[in-house]
Design a protein around this motif. Structure first.
Motif, PDB file in Angstrom:
ATOM      1  N   ILE A  16       0.895  -1.251  -0.105  1.00  0.00           N
ATOM      2  CA  ILE A  16      -0.019  -0.022  -0.056  1.00  0.00           C
ATOM      3  C   ILE A  16       0.762   1.276  -0.042  1.00  0.00           C
ATOM      4  O   ILE A  16       1.957   1.566   0.821  1.00  0.00           O
ATOM      5  CB  ILE A  16      -0.763   0.192   1.326  1.00  0.00           C
ATOM      6  N   ALA A  17       0.451   2.174  -0.890  1.00  0.00           N
ATOM      7  CA  ALA A  17       1.292   3.301  -0.934  1.00  0.00           C
ATOM      8  C   ALA A  17       1.027   4.447   0.109  1.00  0.00           C
ATOM      9  O   ALA A  17       0.047   4.803   0.505  1.00  0.00           O
ATOM     10  CB  ALA A  17       0.892   4.246  -2.170  1.00  0.00           C
ATOM     11  N   LEU A  18       2.104   4.618   1.042  1.00  0.00           N
ATOM     12  CA  LEU A  18       1.909   5.617   1.930  1.00  0.00           C
ATOM     13  C   LEU A  18       3.161   6.484   2.114  1.00  0.00           C
ATOM     14  O   LEU A  18       4.348   6.433   1.686  1.00  0.00           O
ATOM     15  CB  LEU A  18       2.259   5.131   3.431  1.00  0.00           C
ATOM     16  N   LYS A  78       3.331   8.123  -8.042  1.00  0.00           N
ATOM     17  CA  LYS A  78       3.411   8.038  -6.738  1.00  0.00           C
ATOM     18  C   LYS A  78       4.945   7.989  -6.297  1.00  0.00           C
ATOM     19  O   LYS A  78       5.089   8.937  -4.961  1.00  0.00           O
ATOM     20  CB  LYS A  78       2.768   6.726  -5.980  1.00  0.00           C
ATOM     21  N   LYS A  79       5.669   7.620  -6.719  1.00  0.00           N
ATOM     22  CA  LYS A  79       6.929   7.389  -6.209  1.00  0.00           C
ATOM     23  C   LYS A  79       7.546   8.866  -6.311  1.00  0.00           C
ATOM     24  O   LYS A  79       8.537   9.226  -5.229  1.00  0.00           O
ATOM     25  CB  LYS A  79       7.939   6.685  -7.241  1.00  0.00           C
ATOM     26  N   LEU A 104      -0.424   0.557 -12.043  1.00  0.00           N
ATOM     27  CA  LEU A 104       0.254   0.348 -13.492  1.00  0.00           C
ATOM     28  C   LEU A 104       1.624   1.227 -13.274  1.00  0.00           C
ATOM     29  O   LEU A 104       1.921   2.020 -12.589  1.00  0.00           O
ATOM     30  CB  LEU A 104      -0.595   1.080 -14.475  1.00  0.00           C
ATOM     31  N   PRO A 105       2.427   0.773 -14.245  1.00  0.00           N
ATOM     32  CA  PRO A 105       3.917   1.592 -14.063  1.00  0.00           C
ATOM     33  C   PRO A 105       3.958   3.090 -14.074  1.00  0.00           C
ATOM     34  O   PRO A 105       4.672   3.667 -13.492  1.00  0.00           O
ATOM     35  CB  PRO A 105       4.666   1.158 -15.443  1.00  0.00           C
ATOM     36  N   GLY A 106       2.940   3.792 -14.900  1.00  0.00           N
ATOM     37  CA  GLY A 106       2.781   5.099 -15.001  1.00  0.00           C
ATOM     38  C   GLY A 106       2.539   5.726 -13.562  1.00  0.00           C
ATOM     39  O   GLY A 106       2.913   6.662 -13.297  1.00  0.00           O
ATOM     40  N   LEU A 107       1.330   5.147 -13.034  1.00  0.00           N
ATOM     41  CA  LEU A 107       0.671   5.569 -11.944  1.00  0.00           C
ATOM     42  C   LEU A 107       1.850   5.194 -10.704  1.00  0.00           C
ATOM     43  O   LEU A 107       2.099   6.147  -9.637  1.00  0.00           O
ATOM     44  CB  LEU A 107      -0.527   5.120 -11.567  1.00  0.00           C
TER      45      LEU A 107
END
Length: 235
Positions: A63-65, A220-221, A213-216
């Motif tokens: 999960i992206a935090l 986020k990164k 997906l890679p672009g998203l």
């Protein structure tokens, strides 16, 4: 499926397991005192079995935090992401072009939101959900915070909904016109800065990182999100 296919699948699963094991852990706490119905509903959504991997909770792996506590201030967050093509860089350029982020009442921007929702037939390589095509006549109160990016003429060009559920906040709907002005970086970076400067929350969540997906995932990164293994509690 032949033996080589089984071996390849097993190796892929082992790679995934190793990647998951390396993820940093995070403990997120739901607090029903904030909004009992909304918090309990969101807790059920986040902790129910994953639709594909039934032994795993829905919002628990990869999960992206953003760890908001890692930054002394919103300015420090932007400074950490100042290099070219990252959120600090894009948000600064967007502000120079006259864009601003404000809290909004969605009912003041019904036509603008509908225009954004129908401005592209697909995003991230996927068709838009048909529900976005319907024009909402009036938005009810939903317990979320609503933010918008305005251009220098005061037109809404992007919007985002964020819920506060305990010691963390999570994004809900995020959408904007496709352009090269960095408005989505500005929107999310500004939200992160507000939460950091407010000092009451530990994390900002933006759905999945490993499953994006890679672009998203790259987006986020560049905003400072990282993948975590999450355990939830509720009080």
């Amino acid at each position: 499926m032949n033996i080589s296919d089984h071996v390849a699948r097993l190796r892929a699963l082992l790679r995934i397991a190793a990647e998951v094991a390396r993820l940093p852990p995070a403990r997120l706490r739901f607090d029903t005192a904030l909004n009992p119905e909304l918090v309990r509903h969101t807790h059920r959504l986040f902790t129910r079995p994953h639709p594909r991997y039934r032994l795993v909770r829905n919002k628990s792996i990869g999960i992206a935090l953003i760890d908001l506590r890692a930054y002394a201030s919103g300015a420090a967050y932007l400074h950490a992401l100042r290099r070219r093509d990252y959120a600090g860089y894009h948000s600064r350029r967007a502000r120079e072009r006259g864009y601003t982020v404000v809290e909004i009442d969605r009912n003041d921007y019904i036509d603008d939101i509908h225009g954004i929702n129908t401005s592209a037939g697909e995003r991230q390589g996927r068709p838009m959900d048909p529900a976005y095509a319907a024009r909402t006549e009036r938005y009810p109160s939903d317990g979320l915070c609503h933010y918008g990016v305005l251009d220098k003429e005061g037109r809404l060009v992007a919007y985002g909904d964020v819920g506060v559920y305990g010691d963390f906040a999570a994004t809900d709907r995020l959408l904007g016109y496709k352009n090269n002005d960095g408005v989505m970086y500005l929107l999310l970076a500004d939200i992160a800065c507000r939460l950091i400067d407010d000092g009451r929350l530990n994390y900002l969540m933006y759905d999945t990182y490993l499953g994006a997906l890679p672009g998203l995932r790259n987006f986020k990164k560049k905003l400072g999100f990282q993948p975590y293994r999450i355990r939830y509690s509720i009080c």
